[in-house]
Design an enzyme around this catalytic site. Structure first.
Site, PDB file in Angstrom:
ATOM      1  N   HIS A 100      32.143 -18.422 -63.708  1.00 34.41           N
ATOM      2  CA  HIS A 100      32.461 -17.483 -64.622  1.00 34.41           C
ATOM      3  C   HIS A 100      33.124 -18.185 -65.769  1.00 34.41           C
ATOM      4  O   HIS A 100      33.984 -17.308 -66.630  1.00 34.41           O
ATOM      5  CB  HIS A 100      33.297 -16.505 -63.990  1.00 34.41           C
ATOM      6  CG  HIS A 100      32.744 -15.901 -62.785  1.00 34.41           C
ATOM      7  ND1 HIS A 100      32.069 -14.817 -62.748  1.00 34.41           N
ATOM      8  CD2 HIS A 100      32.566 -16.516 -61.462  1.00 34.41           C
ATOM      9  CE1 HIS A 100      31.786 -14.444 -61.892  1.00 34.41           C
ATOM     10  NE2 HIS A 100      32.027 -15.098 -60.929  1.00 34.41           N
ATOM     11  N   LYS A 154      49.938 -48.271 -72.174  1.00 34.79           N
ATOM     12  CA  LYS A 154      51.285 -48.560 -71.509  1.00 34.79           C
ATOM     13  C   LYS A 154      51.974 -49.267 -72.446  1.00 34.79           C
ATOM     14  O   LYS A 154      53.323 -49.386 -72.480  1.00 34.79           O
ATOM     15  CB  LYS A 154      50.707 -49.181 -70.374  1.00 34.79           C
ATOM     16  CG  LYS A 154      50.356 -48.400 -68.882  1.00 34.79           C
ATOM     17  CD  LYS A 154      50.064 -49.667 -67.795  1.00 34.79           C
ATOM     18  CE  LYS A 154      49.779 -48.700 -66.504  1.00 34.79           C
ATOM     19  NZ  LYS A 154      49.648 -49.427 -65.338  1.00 34.79           N
ATOM     20  N   GLU A 176      37.819 -44.384 -66.209  1.00 41.36           N
ATOM     21  CA  GLU A 176      38.564 -45.410 -66.362  1.00 41.36           C
ATOM     22  C   GLU A 176      37.703 -46.677 -66.094  1.00 41.36           C
ATOM     23  O   GLU A 176      37.695 -47.826 -66.562  1.00 41.36           O
ATOM     24  CB  GLU A 176      39.806 -45.661 -65.405  1.00 41.36           C
ATOM     25  CG  GLU A 176      40.815 -46.666 -65.962  1.00 41.36           C
ATOM     26  CD  GLU A 176      42.263 -46.095 -65.204  1.00 41.36           C
ATOM     27  OE1 GLU A 176      42.493 -45.075 -64.926  1.00 41.36           O
ATOM     28  OE2 GLU A 176      42.959 -47.050 -64.999  1.00 41.36           O
TER      29      GLU A 176
HETATM   30  O1  PA5 Z   1      43.256 -47.549 -62.018  1.00 37.19           O
HETATM   31  C1  PA5 Z   1      44.019 -48.015 -62.319  1.00 37.19           C
HETATM   32  O2  PA5 Z   1      44.277 -49.230 -62.473  1.00 37.19           O
HETATM   33  C2  PA5 Z   1      45.390 -47.124 -63.138  1.00 37.19           C
HETATM   34  O3  PA5 Z   1      45.080 -45.884 -63.213  1.00 37.19           O
HETATM   35  C3  PA5 Z   1      46.582 -47.467 -62.388  1.00 37.19           C
HETATM   36  O4  PA5 Z   1      46.330 -46.953 -60.967  1.00 37.19           O
HETATM   37  C4  PA5 Z   1      47.645 -46.671 -63.104  1.00 37.19           C
HETATM   38  O5  PA5 Z   1      47.770 -46.980 -64.425  1.00 37.19           O
HETATM   39  C5  PA5 Z   1      48.957 -46.891 -62.391  1.00 37.19           C
HETATM   40  O6  PA5 Z   1      49.166 -48.363 -62.304  1.00 37.19           O
HETATM   41  P1  PA5 Z   1      50.423 -48.866 -61.288  1.00 37.19           P
HETATM   42  O7  PA5 Z   1      49.974 -48.632 -59.904  1.00 37.19           O
HETATM   43  O8  PA5 Z   1      50.369 -50.375 -61.575  1.00 37.19           O
HETATM   44  O9  PA5 Z   1      51.785 -48.303 -61.549  1.00 37.19           O
END
Ligand code: PA5
Length: 467
Positions: free
Chosen positions: A323, A437, A294
């Site tokens: 394995h 989202k 990410e």
């Molecule tokens: O790293 C990030 O920003 C995302 O993976 C969020 O943690 C994830 O989308 C969840 O978001 P939120 O904490 O706003 O629910």
């Protein structure tokens, strides 16, 4: 402290280990201007308060608040149920798995001494109902974690739990069962928490989800199961003192980032395998996969050019994946860097007894411990990969403890932030995740987003090929 310092062995990334398939000191030298700029950028961002995760090890106030609420939760509840997704869940899962018994929730209460901890990080319908087969909500504290305060998956589950709680404990007792972790000022969950007076923790604005495990996001649920959060933060602080060194030859986070960067640019190695040799660290690889993917998978560079960069993380587990995946790593394309994690001393071990004396195919194992066998297998895989000219490095943990996990988490976070600077991308945003989202909101008919359906070309006319 030095005794428990984690180390990184990168011999098998270099020409000394791999010949012409490896990286030379000259390759690293050639990058020195870029490295200098990256260090300056990172330091500047830290000074400007943009890298909130780097301040987390020093937040003593929040630590004490967390302990107070956690002590109350430990006294009153049988279960802690975390609702969160992505960065709001993966770090907690990783550290619970690393620092507690693999079957923690199944241990008898006398051994466990704390509530059980369940983390629900998906909207799987069978999980949504299955969890209520094993927990009694009347004996459960629910920690709702969402930084934005609006993520569909977390809110979906929260709505169900909320309704059930009201039915089971009554509206006026709802507050006793809920702790909210969200942004300090923004989002619907913050609004509800403030209006209805729920106990709440804040995720600092400058700390992104995947960098938030050492904030209340991870610290609160972990404190509820007696993870020593002081030691966890001390480990991170100790690593901070090491990875603040501008000399990359003394800085494991910078060096790993530089090596991954050169491995990509020089050899096209765009796959990063994280392979702990320890079941306790299996979910740490999962946490890392999110952090790496990410943060680094980006379309645009900082100067607005389309670059489409990124390194693809793959999770593997030693010795299990010897394995399966290791065949590919030894003989498939030269497009990977394997990151082993090796634990020198396990908390528990079993010696293999001296039985089957007549059967040499069994008896050679006698007298070794299971931990020794696991580590020998790690070494053996490392040797085989190196012989096949496959780039690999090893992160060595002297043991698995709060202190070493704090170091590991922080080192990998800094590595990720630093390699982001080398690629000249923003490692701290996630427009690709936001796009998903938004599409979900649009498909679910959320008011402001309905119109977006057109942007995503969602509709019958876009489905042309289906069998
Ligand atoms: O790293 C990030 O920003 C995302 O993976 C969020 O943690 C994830 O989308 C969840 O978001 P939120 O904490 O706003 O629910």
């Amino acid at each position: 402290m030095k005794k428990n310092k984690i180390k990184v062995n990168f011999n098998n990334m270099m020409m000394s280990g791999l010949g012409s398939y490896g990286i030379s000191e000259k390759d690293i030298k050639k990058l020195s201007t870029k490295i200098k700029i990256a260090i300056n950028n990172l330091n500047q961002k830290r000074e400007d308060g943009k890298l909130g995760f780097m301040y987390l090890p020093y937040d003593t106030k929040i630590k004490e608040d967390i302990k107070k609420v956690a002590n109350m939760a430990k006294e009153r509840f049988e279960n802690i149920l975390v609702l969160g997704i992505g960065g709001s869940a993966l770090g907690t899962i990783a550290l619970q798995r690393a620092l507690k018994h693999q079957f923690y929730n199944l241990l008898p209460k006398e051994k466990r001494k704390t509530p059980k901890l369940f983390v629900i990080d998906n909207v799987d319908p069978e999980v949504a109902s299955g969890i209520f087969d094993v927990i009694d909500l009347k004996k459960t504290m629910v920690n709702i974690i969402t930084k934005s305060g609006e993520t569909a998956e977390t809110v979906a589950f929260m709505k169900i739990v909320w309704d059930k709680l009201i039915k089971q404990v009554g509206k006026n007792k709802l507050k006793d069962h809920i702790v909210v972790t969200t942004d300090k000022n923004k989002g619907t969950l913050r609004k509800i928490a403030n209006e209805d007076g729920f106990v709440s923790f804040s995720v600092p604005e400058n700390v992104g989800g995947r960098f938030s495990v050492l904030s209340p996001v991870g610290l609160f649920p972990l404190a509820c199961i007696d993870v020593n959060i002081d030691e966890l933060l001390k480990g991170a602080e100790y690593m901070d003192s090491i990875v603040s060194n501008p000399d990359i030859w003394k800085n494991p986070a910078f060096m790993m980032a530089v090596l991954h960067y050169i491995a990509d640019k020089k050899f096209g190695a765009k796959i990063t395998v994280m392979m702990p040799y320890s079941n306790a660290l299996k979910d740490a690889a999962d946490w890392f996969a999110q952090l790496w993917a990410e943060s680094l998978g980006k379309k645009h560079s900082n100067d607005g050019k389309i670059v489409n960069v990124g390194l693809t993380p793959v999770k593997a587990l030693g010795a299990t994946d010897q394995h399966s995946q290791v065949q590919l790593y030894n003989e498939g394309p030269y497009d990977k860097v394997i990151n082993f994690i090796r634990v020198e001393k396990f908390r528990k071990d079993e010696v293999m007894p001296h039985n089957f004396k007549e059967e040499e195919t069994f008896s050679y194992l006698s007298g070794y411990t299971i931990g020794e066998l696991l580590n020998i297998e790690q070494k053996a895989t490392e040797i085989a990969l190196t012989k096949n000219k496959r780039m690999n490095m090893t992160i060595v943990l002297p043991e698995i403890s709060e202190f070493t996990m704090g170091q590991l988490i922080y080192m990998l976070e800094v590595e990720t932030a630093f390699i982001g600077e080398l690629y000249n991308i923003n490692a701290f945003d996630q427009p690709g995740v936001e796009a998903g989202k938004i599409a979900t909101y649009a498909l679910m008919g959320r008011k402001k987003y309905k119109e977006k359906i057109k942007d995503f070309k969602i509709g019958k006319e876009s489905i042309r090929y289906i069998i």
